[in-house]
Write a protein that holds these residues in place. Structure first.
Motif, short mmCIF file in Angstrom:
data_model
loop_
_atom_site.label_atom_id
_atom_site.label_comp_id
_atom_site.label_asym_id
_atom_site.label_seq_id
_atom_site.Cartn_x
_atom_site.Cartn_y
_atom_site.Cartn_z
N TYR A 48 48.13 31.58 30.22
CA TYR A 48 47.59 32.83 30.35
C TYR A 48 46.97 33.05 31.90
O TYR A 48 46.65 32.01 32.36
CB TYR A 48 46.79 33.27 29.01
N GLU A 97 39.82 40.74 27.56
CA GLU A 97 40.04 39.70 26.55
C GLU A 97 39.36 39.87 25.34
O GLU A 97 38.39 40.39 25.17
CB GLU A 97 39.43 38.37 27.25
N GLY A 98 39.76 38.87 24.17
CA GLY A 98 39.02 39.06 22.84
C GLY A 98 39.74 40.28 21.92
O GLY A 98 40.72 40.11 21.43
N ASN A 99 38.99 40.99 21.26
CA ASN A 99 39.14 41.74 20.15
C ASN A 99 39.96 42.99 20.63
O ASN A 99 40.17 43.99 19.68
CB ASN A 99 38.04 42.05 19.45
N GLN A 100 40.77 43.13 21.62
CA GLN A 100 41.66 44.30 22.23
C GLN A 100 42.91 43.88 22.02
O GLN A 100 43.41 42.65 22.16
CB GLN A 100 41.27 44.59 23.36
N PRO A 101 43.86 44.51 21.60
CA PRO A 101 45.48 44.11 21.26
C PRO A 101 45.93 43.90 22.42
O PRO A 101 45.86 44.26 23.73
CB PRO A 101 46.14 45.21 20.53
N GLN A 102 46.88 42.83 22.30
CA GLN A 102 47.98 42.56 23.56
C GLN A 102 49.15 43.21 23.22
O GLN A 102 49.61 43.64 22.00
CB GLN A 102 48.22 41.03 23.41
N HIS A 103 49.96 43.88 24.43
CA HIS A 103 51.05 44.44 24.27
C HIS A 103 52.06 43.58 24.61
O HIS A 103 51.93 43.06 25.98
CB HIS A 103 50.91 45.86 24.98
#
Lengths: 113, 109
Positions: A48, A97-103
């Motif tokens: 990443y 980074e962390g608790n946000q969604p990845q797309h």
């Protein structure tokens, strides 16, 4: 849809050849990720990036390298492809980074013969 | 070791037959639990994020819930277009998404 383009979408190559997959985003997100997806396994993180020229290893990084020279582009390279690297490769992006969604992009299907 | 396990592996429903998909997790310091939908030949499409036990999120025929050990994706009166693979993923203290292997859902008319 998040603006993520992966190229090529399909590739067949031979063992021992170098392969580079490209991920291009138009969202200006800081974080970019490379995953592989294999039957019976969840998506597994390869490498990443948390900024231009800032990268780190994931769970299954052996045999792979990455580079990020621009915010919008994240390249995954197989220096010498092996049959065990036959897989579907997905790029993902996130603003934080962390608790946000990845797309996710729509993937590259890579076959190594 | 952080782990996410989904069950069942595959589920076949008749149109209108409600059911639930399970996602059990052992993720240290869980900061979020994500649900995605994946269609054949496509990348995962984000559905929901759940942050704390007791939280619920809804979207059309889908409702996601979270407890301290597991999450459920409830599908009410499914339609054939709900057929897909549903993925669950948790993120914890190491800031890395841990994915389950997914549940393949087939809804037949």
């Amino acid at each position: 849809d998040a603006g993520i383009t992966q190229s090529p979408r399909h590739k067949v190559t031979e063992t021992g050849t170098p392969v580079t997959l490209r991920c291009h985003q138009t969202e200006n997100h800081r974080y970019m990720y490379w995953y592989r997806q294999d039957p019976g396994h969840g998506l597994r993180l390869i490498h990443y990036s948390y900024g231009v020229k800032d990268t780190d290893k994931g769970e299954v990084s052996d045999g792979y390298s990455v580079s990020r020279s621009k915010t919008e582009d994240f390249l995954l390279t197989l220096e010498s492809a092996t049959s065990s690297q036959t897989s579907v490769y997905f790029c993902a992006i996130s603003a934080q980074e962390g608790n946000q969604p990845q797309h996710f992009g729509d993937g590259t299907r890579l076959s190594i013969l | 070791e952080d782990q996410v396990t989904q069950s069942p592996e595959a589920l076949r429903l008749q149109e209108g037959e409600s059911s639930s998909l399970n996602c059990s997790y052992t993720v240290s310091g869980l900061r979020g639990l994500f649900w995605y939908r994946q269609d054949p030949g496509k990348g995962p499409e984000f559905l929901f994020t759940l942050y704390s036990a007791g939280e619920e999120k809804e979207k059309e025929r889908l409702k996601a819930t979270l407890t301290k050990k597991e999450s459920f994706l409830h599908i009410t009166a499914p339609k054939p277009e709900d057929s897909a693979t549903y993925l669950c993923a948790g993120i914890g203290g190491y800031n890395k998404l841990i994915f389950g292997a997914g549940t393949r859902l087939a809804v037949h008319p």
